[in-house]
Design an enzyme around this catalytic site. Sequence first.
Site, PDB file in Angstrom:
ATOM      1  N   CYS A 148       0.357   3.228   3.593  1.00 30.36           N
ATOM      2  CA  CYS A 148       0.854   2.785   4.907  1.00 30.36           C
ATOM      3  C   CYS A 148       1.893   1.676   4.819  1.00 30.36           C
ATOM      4  CB  CYS A 148      -0.307   2.343   5.794  1.00 30.36           C
ATOM      5  SG  CYS A 148      -1.067   0.780   5.270  1.00 30.36           S
TER       6      CYS A 148
ATOM      7  N   CYS B  81      -7.139  -0.933   1.370  1.00 31.42           N
ATOM      8  CA  CYS B  81      -6.161  -1.389   2.349  1.00 31.42           C
ATOM      9  C   CYS B  81      -6.873  -1.596   3.681  1.00 31.42           C
ATOM     10  CB  CYS B  81      -5.053  -0.350   2.486  1.00 31.42           C
ATOM     11  SG  CYS B  81      -3.856  -0.754   3.788  1.00 31.42           S
TER      12      CYS B  81
ATOM     13  N   CYS C   7      -5.144   1.132   6.446  1.00 34.37           N
ATOM     14  CA  CYS C   7      -5.341   2.590   6.398  1.00 34.37           C
ATOM     15  C   CYS C   7      -6.604   3.003   5.659  1.00 34.37           C
ATOM     16  CB  CYS C   7      -4.124   3.293   5.806  1.00 34.37           C
ATOM     17  SG  CYS C   7      -3.921   3.088   4.020  1.00 34.37           S
TER      18      CYS C   7
ATOM     19  N   CYS D 285      -8.589  -5.448  -9.805  1.00 34.27           N
ATOM     20  CA  CYS D 285      -8.176  -4.419 -10.761  1.00 34.27           C
ATOM     21  C   CYS D 285      -7.724  -3.210  -9.935  1.00 34.27           C
ATOM     22  CB  CYS D 285      -9.354  -4.083 -11.666  1.00 34.27           C
ATOM     23  SG  CYS D 285      -8.938  -2.992 -13.023  1.00 34.27           S
TER      24      CYS D 285
ATOM     25  N   CYS E  59       0.853  -1.187   0.000  1.00 36.56           N
ATOM     26  CA  CYS E  59       0.000   0.000   0.000  1.00 36.56           C
ATOM     27  C   CYS E  59       0.891   1.239   0.000  1.00 36.56           C
ATOM     28  CB  CYS E  59      -0.900  -0.004   1.245  1.00 36.56           C
ATOM     29  SG  CYS E  59      -1.853   1.516   1.458  1.00 36.56           S
TER      30      CYS E  59
END
Length: 170
Positions: free
Chosen positions: A88, A133, A136, A156, A85
Amino acid sequence: MKRRTLLATAAAAVATIAGGSQMRLFGFGSDAKASSDARFEVTRTEAEWRALLSPQQYAVLREEATERAFTSPLNDEKRRGTFHCAGCDLPAYASETKFDSGTGWPSFWDALPDSVGTKSDRSLFMVRTEVHCRRCGGHFGHIFDDGPPPTGKRHCINGLALTFRPAEDA
């Protein structure tokens, strides 16, 4: 009322209704998620997110925008490694699950365990599964049911939502 006037009025109404979704789609939205949402382990103020992320990353991760197809270098990333991510740094996708979907966005048939969350997305006059995510809340993209085995899923993902770390032996 003339048919031309009726059609123009109807088109204007549809454009007005869809305007917010279309603006978000191209990264111009101003309806950012609550950046201090306590549901997530990592929380930041809007100012902190803006300082951490590029304007394009902020639009995708915090405002649920979508990058243009075929613009992410991660779409062509073929090395062994892990996609994290961008908000984070949580490891989210293994390169072994990446495949070329032909859609123009990095695509994966599965996420790493305990790395993503999902919710129903009813924008653009359809129902989709949004993926974000789990740590976060950053928006990654959407999950579709047209992927390869073994899951049949296609995550996607916006390349701007991820960073790539090659494997040590790559």
